[in-house]
Scaffold this motif. Sequence first.
Motif, short mmCIF file in Angstrom:
data_model
loop_
_atom_site.label_atom_id
_atom_site.label_comp_id
_atom_site.label_asym_id
_atom_site.label_seq_id
_atom_site.Cartn_x
_atom_site.Cartn_y
_atom_site.Cartn_z
N ALA A 50 0.80 -1.23 0.00
CA ALA A 50 0.00 0.00 0.00
C ALA A 50 0.83 1.28 0.00
O ALA A 50 0.55 2.18 -0.75
N PRO A 51 1.90 1.40 0.79
CA PRO A 51 2.66 2.64 0.77
C PRO A 51 3.24 2.97 -0.60
O PRO A 51 3.29 4.11 -0.99
N ALA A 52 3.66 1.97 -1.34
CA ALA A 52 4.21 2.22 -2.67
C ALA A 52 3.14 2.82 -3.58
O ALA A 52 3.42 3.68 -4.40
N ARG A 53 1.90 2.37 -3.43
CA ARG A 53 0.83 2.91 -4.26
C ARG A 53 0.48 4.33 -3.84
O ARG A 53 0.14 5.14 -4.67
N LEU A 54 0.59 4.66 -2.55
CA LEU A 54 0.27 6.00 -2.10
C LEU A 54 1.23 7.04 -2.67
O LEU A 54 0.85 8.16 -2.95
N GLU A 55 2.49 6.68 -2.88
CA GLU A 55 3.48 7.62 -3.39
C GLU A 55 3.14 8.09 -4.80
O GLU A 55 3.55 9.17 -5.20
N ALA A 56 2.38 7.33 -5.53
CA ALA A 56 2.08 7.68 -6.92
C ALA A 56 0.82 8.52 -7.05
O ALA A 56 0.41 8.81 -8.15
N ARG A 57 0.22 8.95 -5.94
CA ARG A 57 -1.01 9.74 -6.01
C ARG A 57 -0.70 11.12 -6.57
O ARG A 57 0.11 11.85 -6.01
N PRO A 58 -1.35 11.54 -7.64
CA PRO A 58 -1.01 12.82 -8.26
C PRO A 58 -1.30 14.03 -7.38
O PRO A 58 -0.60 15.02 -7.47
N TRP A 59 -2.32 13.98 -6.51
CA TRP A 59 -2.64 15.15 -5.71
C TRP A 59 -1.58 15.40 -4.64
O TRP A 59 -1.44 16.50 -4.17
N MET A 60 -0.81 14.40 -4.27
CA MET A 60 0.23 14.61 -3.28
C MET A 60 1.33 15.51 -3.85
O MET A 60 1.81 16.41 -3.20
N ALA A 61 1.72 15.29 -5.08
CA ALA A 61 2.75 16.12 -5.71
C ALA A 61 2.22 17.53 -5.95
O ALA A 61 2.95 18.50 -5.84
N ALA A 62 0.94 17.66 -6.26
CA ALA A 62 0.36 18.98 -6.54
C ALA A 62 0.40 19.86 -5.30
O ALA A 62 0.62 21.05 -5.39
N ASP A 63 0.20 19.27 -4.09
CA ASP A 63 0.24 20.05 -2.87
C ASP A 63 1.61 20.67 -2.64
O ASP A 63 1.73 21.79 -2.18
N ALA A 64 2.66 19.95 -2.98
CA ALA A 64 4.01 20.44 -2.76
C ALA A 64 4.38 21.55 -3.74
O ALA A 64 5.30 22.31 -3.49
N GLN A 65 3.67 21.66 -4.84
CA GLN A 65 4.01 22.65 -5.86
C GLN A 65 2.93 23.72 -5.99
O GLN A 65 2.73 24.26 -7.06
N GLU A 66 2.27 24.04 -4.90
CA GLU A 66 1.21 25.05 -4.93
C GLU A 66 1.82 26.41 -5.25
O GLU A 66 2.88 26.76 -4.74
N PRO A 67 1.15 27.20 -6.10
CA PRO A 67 1.70 28.51 -6.44
C PRO A 67 1.75 29.43 -5.24
O PRO A 67 0.98 29.28 -4.29
N PRO A 68 2.66 30.41 -5.24
CA PRO A 68 2.74 31.33 -4.11
C PRO A 68 1.45 32.12 -3.94
O PRO A 68 0.78 32.42 -4.92
N ARG A 69 1.12 32.44 -2.72
CA ARG A 69 -0.11 33.17 -2.42
C ARG A 69 0.13 34.66 -2.58
O ARG A 69 1.21 35.17 -2.33
N ALA A 70 -0.92 35.37 -2.96
CA ALA A 70 -0.85 36.82 -3.11
C ALA A 70 -0.69 37.47 -1.74
O ALA A 70 -1.29 37.03 -0.76
#
Length: 98
Positions: free
Chosen positions: A19-39
């Motif tokens: 299960a942990p190996a499958r969790l690493e491939a979740r696309p929304w996890m990577a998106a959280d780390a690359q959130e655009p800077p806030r105004a």
Amino acid sequence: CGTRAVGALLLLGASVSTAPARLEARPWMAADAQEPPRAPCCFTNAAYSGTCEVTPAQDETCAQILDYLNNPMSQGKSYCGGTNIRGGWQSVACPAPE
């Protein structure tokens, strides 16, 4: 009955260990780390020199920051250079970048 239970547990254990190996491939996890800077949020106060510019944290809004600055009991955050001026703050448009 005992053999089936052992087989089911082994099968369950095998699926849990991958299960942990499958969790690493979740696309929304990577998106959280690359959130655009806030105004930024900008504030002024007659007792403060210039405009205070604050970039809100992920869980903050400009209104919450303004409430903090205007609350005489608030303490612990370092907005506006760590000022201890409480009350009289107003939200303003941030100056255009130079």
